[in-house]
Write a protein that holds these residues in place. Structure first.
Motif, PDB file in Angstrom:
ATOM      1  N   TYR A 174      60.769  31.721  44.332  1.00  0.00           N
ATOM      2  CA  TYR A 174      59.269  31.657  44.296  1.00  0.00           C
ATOM      3  C   TYR A 174      58.808  31.163  45.510  1.00  0.00           C
ATOM      4  O   TYR A 174      57.600  32.011  46.008  1.00  0.00           O
ATOM      5  N   GLN A 175      59.262  30.388  46.254  1.00  0.00           N
ATOM      6  CA  GLN A 175      58.709  30.214  47.755  1.00  0.00           C
ATOM      7  C   GLN A 175      58.756  31.344  48.632  1.00  0.00           C
ATOM      8  O   GLN A 175      57.841  31.572  49.487  1.00  0.00           O
ATOM      9  N   ILE A 176      59.818  32.176  48.535  1.00  0.00           N
ATOM     10  CA  ILE A 176      59.944  33.318  49.341  1.00  0.00           C
ATOM     11  C   ILE A 176      58.758  34.302  49.131  1.00  0.00           C
ATOM     12  O   ILE A 176      58.046  34.764  49.880  1.00  0.00           O
ATOM     13  N   TYR A 177      58.469  34.371  47.778  1.00  0.00           N
ATOM     14  CA  TYR A 177      57.378  35.379  47.039  1.00  0.00           C
ATOM     15  C   TYR A 177      55.924  35.065  47.858  1.00  0.00           C
ATOM     16  O   TYR A 177      55.304  35.830  48.379  1.00  0.00           O
ATOM     17  N   ILE A 178      55.730  33.738  47.418  1.00  0.00           N
ATOM     18  CA  ILE A 178      54.536  33.222  48.032  1.00  0.00           C
ATOM     19  C   ILE A 178      54.230  33.367  49.436  1.00  0.00           C
ATOM     20  O   ILE A 178      53.245  33.671  50.065  1.00  0.00           O
ATOM     21  N   ALA A 179      55.330  32.928  50.263  1.00  0.00           N
ATOM     22  CA  ALA A 179      55.218  33.164  51.643  1.00  0.00           C
ATOM     23  C   ALA A 179      55.072  34.766  51.988  1.00  0.00           C
ATOM     24  O   ALA A 179      54.310  34.818  53.194  1.00  0.00           O
ATOM     25  N   LEU A 180      55.625  35.435  51.557  1.00  0.00           N
ATOM     26  CA  LEU A 180      55.437  37.165  51.924  1.00  0.00           C
ATOM     27  C   LEU A 180      54.202  37.383  51.542  1.00  0.00           C
ATOM     28  O   LEU A 180      53.644  38.406  52.364  1.00  0.00           O
ATOM     29  N   LEU A 181      53.578  36.840  50.317  1.00  0.00           N
ATOM     30  CA  LEU A 181      52.050  37.329  50.249  1.00  0.00           C
ATOM     31  C   LEU A 181      51.109  37.157  51.393  1.00  0.00           C
ATOM     32  O   LEU A 181      50.286  37.868  51.757  1.00  0.00           O
ATOM     33  N   LYS A 182      51.376  35.854  52.036  1.00  0.00           N
ATOM     34  CA  LYS A 182      50.701  35.569  52.985  1.00  0.00           C
ATOM     35  C   LYS A 182      50.837  36.274  54.268  1.00  0.00           C
ATOM     36  O   LYS A 182      49.966  36.705  55.056  1.00  0.00           O
ATOM     37  N   PHE A 183      52.044  36.724  54.694  1.00  0.00           N
ATOM     38  CA  PHE A 183      52.352  37.537  55.793  1.00  0.00           C
ATOM     39  C   PHE A 183      51.860  39.140  55.475  1.00  0.00           C
ATOM     40  O   PHE A 183      51.483  39.621  56.382  1.00  0.00           O
ATOM     41  N   ASP A 184      52.146  39.443  54.145  1.00  0.00           N
ATOM     42  CA  ASP A 184      51.281  40.844  54.202  1.00  0.00           C
ATOM     43  C   ASP A 184      50.157  40.923  54.356  1.00  0.00           C
ATOM     44  O   ASP A 184      49.754  42.045  54.777  1.00  0.00           O
ATOM     45  N   PHE A 185      49.391  39.977  54.111  1.00  0.00           N
ATOM     46  CA  PHE A 185      47.719  40.062  54.159  1.00  0.00           C
ATOM     47  C   PHE A 185      47.597  40.375  55.579  1.00  0.00           C
ATOM     48  O   PHE A 185      46.789  41.031  56.215  1.00  0.00           O
ATOM     49  N   PHE A 186      48.315  39.492  56.493  1.00  0.00           N
ATOM     50  CA  PHE A 186      47.928  39.453  57.978  1.00  0.00           C
ATOM     51  C   PHE A 186      48.566  41.140  58.510  1.00  0.00           C
ATOM     52  O   PHE A 186      47.539  41.861  59.467  1.00  0.00           O
ATOM     53  N   PHE A 187      49.443  41.584  58.371  1.00  0.00           N
ATOM     54  CA  PHE A 187      50.001  42.741  58.878  1.00  0.00           C
ATOM     55  C   PHE A 187      49.072  43.881  58.322  1.00  0.00           C
ATOM     56  O   PHE A 187      48.709  45.128  58.713  1.00  0.00           O
ATOM     57  N   PHE A 188      48.810  44.027  56.644  1.00  0.00           N
ATOM     58  CA  PHE A 188      48.065  44.893  56.153  1.00  0.00           C
ATOM     59  C   PHE A 188      46.428  44.764  56.774  1.00  0.00           C
ATOM     60  O   PHE A 188      46.062  46.256  57.210  1.00  0.00           O
ATOM     61  N   LEU A 189      45.895  43.889  57.153  1.00  0.00           N
ATOM     62  CA  LEU A 189      44.701  43.617  57.646  1.00  0.00           C
ATOM     63  C   LEU A 189      44.779  44.083  59.206  1.00  0.00           C
ATOM     64  O   LEU A 189      43.810  44.898  59.783  1.00  0.00           O
ATOM     65  N   GLY A 190      45.687  43.827  59.888  1.00  0.00           N
ATOM     66  CA  GLY A 190      45.941  44.205  61.169  1.00  0.00           C
ATOM     67  C   GLY A 190      45.891  45.531  61.408  1.00  0.00           C
ATOM     68  O   GLY A 190      45.255  46.220  62.197  1.00  0.00           O
ATOM     69  N   PHE A 191      46.626  46.347  60.503  1.00  0.00           N
ATOM     70  CA  PHE A 191      46.695  47.869  60.541  1.00  0.00           C
ATOM     71  C   PHE A 191      45.215  48.346  60.298  1.00  0.00           C
ATOM     72  O   PHE A 191      44.960  49.400  60.854  1.00  0.00           O
ATOM     73  N   THR A 192      44.605  47.753  59.195  1.00  0.00           N
ATOM     74  CA  THR A 192      43.439  48.442  58.820  1.00  0.00           C
ATOM     75  C   THR A 192      42.218  48.330  59.876  1.00  0.00           C
ATOM     76  O   THR A 192      41.625  49.402  60.212  1.00  0.00           O
ATOM     77  N   VAL A 193      42.353  47.022  60.685  1.00  0.00           N
ATOM     78  CA  VAL A 193      41.359  46.778  61.758  1.00  0.00           C
ATOM     79  C   VAL A 193      41.400  47.906  62.805  1.00  0.00           C
ATOM     80  O   VAL A 193      40.342  48.425  63.242  1.00  0.00           O
ATOM     81  N   GLN A 194      42.663  48.134  63.358  1.00  0.00           N
ATOM     82  CA  GLN A 194      42.933  48.887  64.175  1.00  0.00           C
ATOM     83  C   GLN A 194      42.857  50.417  63.768  1.00  0.00           C
ATOM     84  O   GLN A 194      42.246  51.167  64.670  1.00  0.00           O
ATOM     85  N   PHE A 195      42.834  50.668  62.602  1.00  0.00           N
ATOM     86  CA  PHE A 195      42.676  52.118  62.068  1.00  0.00           C
ATOM     87  C   PHE A 195      41.308  52.532  62.212  1.00  0.00           C
ATOM     88  O   PHE A 195      40.875  53.390  62.495  1.00  0.00           O
ATOM     89  N   LEU A 196      40.363  51.323  61.910  1.00  0.00           N
ATOM     90  CA  LEU A 196      38.763  51.370  61.669  1.00  0.00           C
ATOM     91  C   LEU A 196      38.342  51.767  63.181  1.00  0.00           C
ATOM     92  O   LEU A 196      37.228  52.364  63.310  1.00  0.00           O
ATOM     93  N   VAL A 197      38.941  50.875  64.053  1.00  0.00           N
ATOM     94  CA  VAL A 197      38.190  50.698  65.453  1.00  0.00           C
ATOM     95  C   VAL A 197      38.642  51.910  66.247  1.00  0.00           C
ATOM     96  O   VAL A 197      38.002  52.693  67.242  1.00  0.00           O
ATOM     97  N   VAL A 198      40.147  52.214  66.312  1.00  0.00           N
ATOM     98  CA  VAL A 198      40.584  52.880  67.545  1.00  0.00           C
ATOM     99  C   VAL A 198      40.770  54.323  67.058  1.00  0.00           C
ATOM    100  O   VAL A 198      40.418  55.418  67.883  1.00  0.00           O
TER     101      VAL A 198
END
Length: 347
Positions: A174-198
């Motif tokens: 359970y702890q691993i899953y909750i932590a993964l959700l938090k890291f998934d958010f950053f990397f998805f958002l980082g990709f999206t922002v770069q895609f929109l701007v660059v």
């Protein structure tokens, strides 16, 4: 609000804050020098000129988000998230290393077109080299302190979950899953922002769908955490299906970046290395997230739910001066099968 209460929790917080400040000062200087060297006049800003502003935005968000993760991990005494922060820091290190080559390529293109001073790379290079060095040192220090925190948090978690080995494994999943959700958010958002701007000349439909994906992703991650805590099977399975859809999306983006029309490949060229880095890291995280989600699904109805209704693990003082973990006190509502046994079980 939880505050660090030992030298190792203070150390982990202090290293994270110091690294954040030094790295952002370096990035801010690079951004300032880069902007001051541009000679665009009334020309349209090319995508190469957006490289450093985009990197700076990602670093600002990345380090601020890391500070939030640090506070959250220490508050919850989540050793898995503490270890994950060290790996996340390693990801920022890779990103900082990629940035150096990206900025070099961007400046060469701008110099060729007469849009920037020719000697700007000479001024920026030492600071671009220093940034990954600072993050590398921070990663080493955080990893050492994380090892100490693992021992410090072990007893609190032991009392929180009892000595049942099977239940401890379920809680770890359970702890691993909750932590993964938090890291998934950053990397998805980082990709999206770069895609929109660059990326230039993105079709309107694709552009607006990408923007709409940001709030949808945030809502999904909160919903996924809610479902696993409440052991809601239907919602949890729906989240797993969305994870597979997200994997298909990132695979599609990778294929399109490298195997598309000449015009589309040119549009991706300015940000392709960093976009590729984020896409691959996100895909790897999604694979692990899906596997962990299935493991959590298999643990539903096996006695873990009462232990995770309260997300915060009690402090050592709480355990010392209360009957927590005894026969009369239990974290959450009583389970229908009775209290979890306190003796060690052998699988």
């Amino acid at each position: 609000m939880y505050m660090p209460n030992s030298k190792w929790t203070w150390s982990f917080t202090g290293i994270s804050v110091a690294q954040c400040i030094v790295a952002l000062v370096l990035e801010a200087y690079v951004f300032g020098e880069f902007q001051a060297s541009l000679e665009l006049a009334n020309k349209k800003r090319p995508s190469a000129a957006m490289t450093i502003p985009t990197y700076l935005a990602i670093f600002i968000f990345g380090f601020i988000y890391e500070l939030g993760l640090v506070w959250d991990a220490l508050r919850l005494k989540n050793t898995i998230q503490v270890i994950g922060i060290c790996m996340y820091n390693l990801g920022l290190l890779i990103y900082a290393a990629v940035e150096m080559d990206q900025v070099d390529d961007a400046i060469k293109n701008l110099v060729r077109d007469g849009d920037i001073h020719a000697d700007v790379w000479t001024h920026l290079r030492p600071f671009l080299v220093a940034a990954p060095c600072v993050i590398a040192l921070g990663t080493l220090l955080l990893s050492f302190v994380a090892w100490k925190l693992y021992d410090e948090f072990a007893w609190s978690i032991y009392k929180h979950i009892s000595a049942d080995l099977r239940l401890k494994r379920r809680y770890l999943t359970y702890q691993i899953y909750i932590a993964l959700l938090k890291f998934d958010f950053f990397f998805f958002l980082g990709f999206t922002v770069q895609f929109l701007v660059v990326v230039e000349d993105t079709p309107n439909v694709e552009f607006y769908i990408t923007i709409a994906a940001i709030p949808v992703t945030i809502a999904l991650l909160f919903f996924a955490a809610f479902c696993v805590r409440r052991e809601t099977k239907t919602g949890h399975i729906a989240c797993i299906i969305v994870y597979f859809a997200a994997m298909a999306y990132f695979i599609f983006k990778l294929v399109r970046m490298y195997h598309s029309t000449a015009r589309r490949e040119l549009a991706y060229k300015a940000g392709r290395p960093s976009l590729t880095t984020f896409a691959i890291l996100t895909l790897l995280l999604l694979v692990v997230t899906i596997g962990t989600a299935f493991a959590c699904l298999g643990n539903f109805g096996k006695g873990l739910k009462p232990h995770i209704q309260k997300r915060k693990v009690p402090d050592a003082d709480d355990l010392k001066y209360s009957n927590y973990g005894g026969s009369e006190h239990f974290n959450g509502p009583p389970h229908q099968l009775g209290q979890v046994p306190n003796r060690m079980t052998i699988d």
